[in-house]
Design a protein around this motif. Structure first.
Motif, PDB file in Angstrom:
ATOM      1  N   LYS A 126       0.848  -1.193   0.000  1.00 44.03           N
ATOM      2  CA  LYS A 126       0.000   0.000   0.000  1.00 44.03           C
ATOM      3  C   LYS A 126       0.877   1.233   0.000  1.00 44.03           C
ATOM      4  O   LYS A 126       1.897   1.277   0.698  1.00 44.03           O
ATOM      5  CB  LYS A 126      -0.929   0.041   1.213  1.00 44.03           C
ATOM      6  CG  LYS A 126      -1.851   1.283   1.230  1.00 44.03           C
ATOM      7  CD  LYS A 126      -2.870   1.225   2.349  1.00 44.03           C
ATOM      8  CE  LYS A 126      -2.326   1.595   3.692  1.00 44.03           C
ATOM      9  NZ  LYS A 126      -1.859   3.036   3.767  1.00 44.03           N
ATOM     10  N   GLU A 128       0.616   5.753  -0.224  1.00 45.15           N
ATOM     11  CA  GLU A 128      -0.237   6.932  -0.151  1.00 45.15           C
ATOM     12  C   GLU A 128       0.004   7.849  -1.349  1.00 45.15           C
ATOM     13  O   GLU A 128       1.113   7.905  -1.882  1.00 45.15           O
ATOM     14  CB  GLU A 128       0.039   7.705   1.144  1.00 45.15           C
ATOM     15  CG  GLU A 128      -0.334   6.939   2.400  1.00 45.15           C
ATOM     16  CD  GLU A 128      -0.093   7.758   3.669  1.00 45.15           C
ATOM     17  OE1 GLU A 128       0.156   8.976   3.557  1.00 45.15           O
ATOM     18  OE2 GLU A 128      -0.167   7.172   4.761  1.00 45.15           O
ATOM     19  N   GLY A 130      -2.176  10.528  -4.570  1.00 43.78           N
ATOM     20  CA  GLY A 130      -3.154  10.542  -5.649  1.00 43.78           C
ATOM     21  C   GLY A 130      -2.511  10.711  -6.999  1.00 43.78           C
ATOM     22  O   GLY A 130      -1.667   9.899  -7.406  1.00 43.78           O
ATOM     23  N   GLY A 149      -4.152   1.552  -3.052  1.00 38.13           N
ATOM     24  CA  GLY A 149      -3.969   2.987  -2.944  1.00 38.13           C
ATOM     25  C   GLY A 149      -4.469   3.533  -1.624  1.00 38.13           C
ATOM     26  O   GLY A 149      -5.108   2.828  -0.833  1.00 38.13           O
ATOM     27  N   HIS A 150      -4.195   4.821  -1.386  1.00 39.28           N
ATOM     28  CA  HIS A 150      -4.627   5.475  -0.146  1.00 39.28           C
ATOM     29  C   HIS A 150      -4.736   6.966  -0.428  1.00 39.28           C
ATOM     30  O   HIS A 150      -3.730   7.637  -0.703  1.00 39.28           O
ATOM     31  CB  HIS A 150      -3.608   5.220   0.961  1.00 39.28           C
ATOM     32  CG  HIS A 150      -4.013   5.743   2.307  1.00 39.28           C
ATOM     33  ND1 HIS A 150      -3.637   5.136   3.488  1.00 39.28           N
ATOM     34  CD2 HIS A 150      -4.765   6.808   2.680  1.00 39.28           C
ATOM     35  CE1 HIS A 150      -4.124   5.806   4.512  1.00 39.28           C
ATOM     36  NE2 HIS A 150      -4.813   6.839   4.037  1.00 39.28           N
ATOM     37  N   VAL A 151      -5.960   7.499  -0.350  1.00 37.95           N
ATOM     38  CA  VAL A 151      -6.201   8.921  -0.614  1.00 37.95           C
ATOM     39  C   VAL A 151      -7.061   9.510   0.495  1.00 37.95           C
ATOM     40  O   VAL A 151      -7.509   8.810   1.393  1.00 37.95           O
ATOM     41  CB  VAL A 151      -6.875   9.136  -1.995  1.00 37.95           C
ATOM     42  CG1 VAL A 151      -6.021   8.559  -3.115  1.00 37.95           C
ATOM     43  CG2 VAL A 151      -8.276   8.534  -2.013  1.00 37.95           C
ATOM     44  N   ALA A 181      -8.596   9.535  -6.283  1.00 35.37           N
ATOM     45  CA  ALA A 181      -9.076   8.150  -6.212  1.00 35.37           C
ATOM     46  C   ALA A 181      -9.228   7.545  -7.595  1.00 35.37           C
ATOM     47  O   ALA A 181      -8.815   6.398  -7.846  1.00 35.37           O
ATOM     48  CB  ALA A 181     -10.398   8.094  -5.453  1.00 35.37           C
ATOM     49  N   ILE A 184      -5.677   6.877  -9.229  1.00 35.02           N
ATOM     50  CA  ILE A 184      -4.966   5.721  -8.686  1.00 35.02           C
ATOM     51  C   ILE A 184      -5.617   4.415  -9.146  1.00 35.02           C
ATOM     52  O   ILE A 184      -4.932   3.444  -9.475  1.00 35.02           O
ATOM     53  CB  ILE A 184      -4.918   5.815  -7.146  1.00 35.02           C
ATOM     54  CG1 ILE A 184      -4.005   6.966  -6.733  1.00 35.02           C
ATOM     55  CG2 ILE A 184      -4.434   4.512  -6.532  1.00 35.02           C
ATOM     56  CD1 ILE A 184      -2.577   6.847  -7.204  1.00 35.02           C
ATOM     57  N   ALA A 185      -6.952   4.390  -9.175  1.00 34.05           N
ATOM     58  CA  ALA A 185      -7.656   3.201  -9.657  1.00 34.05           C
ATOM     59  C   ALA A 185      -7.342   2.955 -11.128  1.00 34.05           C
ATOM     60  O   ALA A 185      -7.055   1.814 -11.544  1.00 34.05           O
ATOM     61  CB  ALA A 185      -9.155   3.353  -9.444  1.00 34.05           C
ATOM     62  N   ALA A 189      -4.360   0.304  -9.348  1.00 39.17           N
ATOM     63  CA  ALA A 189      -4.599  -0.143  -7.970  1.00 39.17           C
ATOM     64  C   ALA A 189      -5.818  -1.053  -7.921  1.00 39.17           C
ATOM     65  O   ALA A 189      -6.833  -0.767  -8.553  1.00 39.17           O
ATOM     66  CB  ALA A 189      -4.806   1.057  -7.051  1.00 39.17           C
ATOM     67  N   VAL A 192      -8.730   0.990  -3.112  1.00 38.63           N
ATOM     68  CA  VAL A 192      -8.222   2.257  -2.580  1.00 38.63           C
ATOM     69  C   VAL A 192      -8.759   2.472  -1.170  1.00 38.63           C
ATOM     70  O   VAL A 192      -9.972   2.351  -0.941  1.00 38.63           O
ATOM     71  CB  VAL A 192      -8.633   3.454  -3.472  1.00 38.63           C
ATOM     72  CG1 VAL A 192      -8.155   4.770  -2.855  1.00 38.63           C
ATOM     73  CG2 VAL A 192      -8.090   3.299  -4.887  1.00 38.63           C
ATOM     74  N   ILE A 213     -13.617   0.655  -2.618  1.00 37.61           N
ATOM     75  CA  ILE A 213     -13.171   1.737  -1.750  1.00 37.61           C
ATOM     76  C   ILE A 213     -13.302   1.253  -0.310  1.00 37.61           C
ATOM     77  O   ILE A 213     -14.393   0.916   0.147  1.00 37.61           O
ATOM     78  CB  ILE A 213     -14.014   3.010  -1.955  1.00 37.61           C
ATOM     79  CG1 ILE A 213     -13.911   3.492  -3.406  1.00 37.61           C
ATOM     80  CG2 ILE A 213     -13.569   4.103  -0.991  1.00 37.61           C
ATOM     81  CD1 ILE A 213     -12.511   3.877  -3.859  1.00 37.61           C
TER      82      ILE A 213
END
Length: 283
Positions: A126, A128, A130, A149-151, A181, A184-185, A189, A192, A213
């Motif tokens: 994972k 962080e 965007g 991902g991480h937003v 988001a 990243i998708a 990813a 997220v 999500i």
């Protein structure tokens, strides 16, 4: 004619260990159950109930007493990742890439992520960020490194973002988070994490982004939920607004230790019940 309520407790996890492909297929279905884990015994207990176990860089604060996640090293994440993988037989294990281990370049990110997966046996990493991390996520995904991902609220950016306050509480803050988001998708990813955002924004992101999500402080509109295990078990005095405490183990531990200390000081422990005796005639 009455309609029977839907059984939402059904276990939809695969019989073998979950993969990123399985997590990705859960978009819009039964919500994903996710928790953090840092050690083998806890991972083994959580595994039977969770779809995903995250070896979070929150380990720095939870186990090492750090003020933030910024002091966590790659070696620490690998060590705890190995421990969790030993205890997880069914849940997908994902390991956080710590601050400074992936931001410099996509090549740096690949070297470190490849090391994490090869040395731990985890299923994904994972990271962080965007839009600014799109190139890195694409680079990793095309080279066999699955990325979560991480937003939204991003703890590794706590200094530049001015603290841990929730994001998206005014409509003019929404679009950058939605764009992050989606980006990243689209970069590859498989899911997220959306942290610390207002409920209407969480609902909109979940509706508009094609991958699952996973919310933390983002409402039940998300495709799944994750919490820091020690938070939800009541092991810390500080309790974030978004954390429901399902137990108060901290109080129980304090009480048990107080009783133990009293019994040691009064020689009540160890009593005869907990003492070895001689064998045979010399008992």
């Amino acid at each position: 004619m009455t309609t029977e309520p839907k059984d939402v407790s059904v276990d939809v996890r695969p019989k073998r260990q979950a993969t990123v492909k399985h997590i990705a297929t859960r978009k819009g279905g039964t919500p994903l159950v996710c928790l953090t884990a840092y050690i083998t015994p806890m991972a083994a207990r959580l595994d039977q109930h969770c779809d995903l176990l995250l070896v979070g860089d929150s380990v720095g604060m939870v186990l090492y007493g750090m003020d933030s996640t910024l002091g966590v090293s790659l070696d620490m994440m690998i060590s705890h990742g190995r421990a969790v993988c030993r205890g997880a037989k069914q849940a997908l294990v994902v390991i956080d890439m710590p601050f400074g281990s992936y931001e410099e370049s996509k090549e740096q990110a690949f070297r470190n992520a490849a090391r994490v997966l090869s040395e731990t046996g985890a299923g994904a990493v994972k990271l962080e960020g965007g839009i600014e991390m799109v190139e890195t996520v694409e680079f990793l995904s095309k080279r066999g490194i699955p990325v979560l991902g991480h937003v939204g609220l991003m703890p590794q950016s706590v200094h530049t973002n001015g603290g841990y306050g929730a994001r998206g509480r005014t409509v003019d803050e929404w679009q950058p988070i939605i764009d992050d988001a989606k980006a990243i998708a689209n970069a590859g990813a498989f899911a997220v994490v959306l942290e610390g955002v207002a409920e209407p924004l969480a609902r909109k992101v979940t509706e508009e982004v094609a991958v699952p999500i996973i919310g933390i402080g983002a409402s039940n509109a998300c495709d799944g939920q994750i919490l820091v295990t020690e938070d939800m078990l009541g092991l810390f005095a500080i309790n974030p607004k978004f954390v429901k405490r399902y137990a108060e183990l901290g109080d129980g531990i304090a009480s048990a230790i107080e009783t133990y200390a009293d019994e040691v000081r009064t020689r009540a422990f160890p009593s005869e019940e907990y003492t070895y005796k001689m064998r045979g005639a010399n008992q």
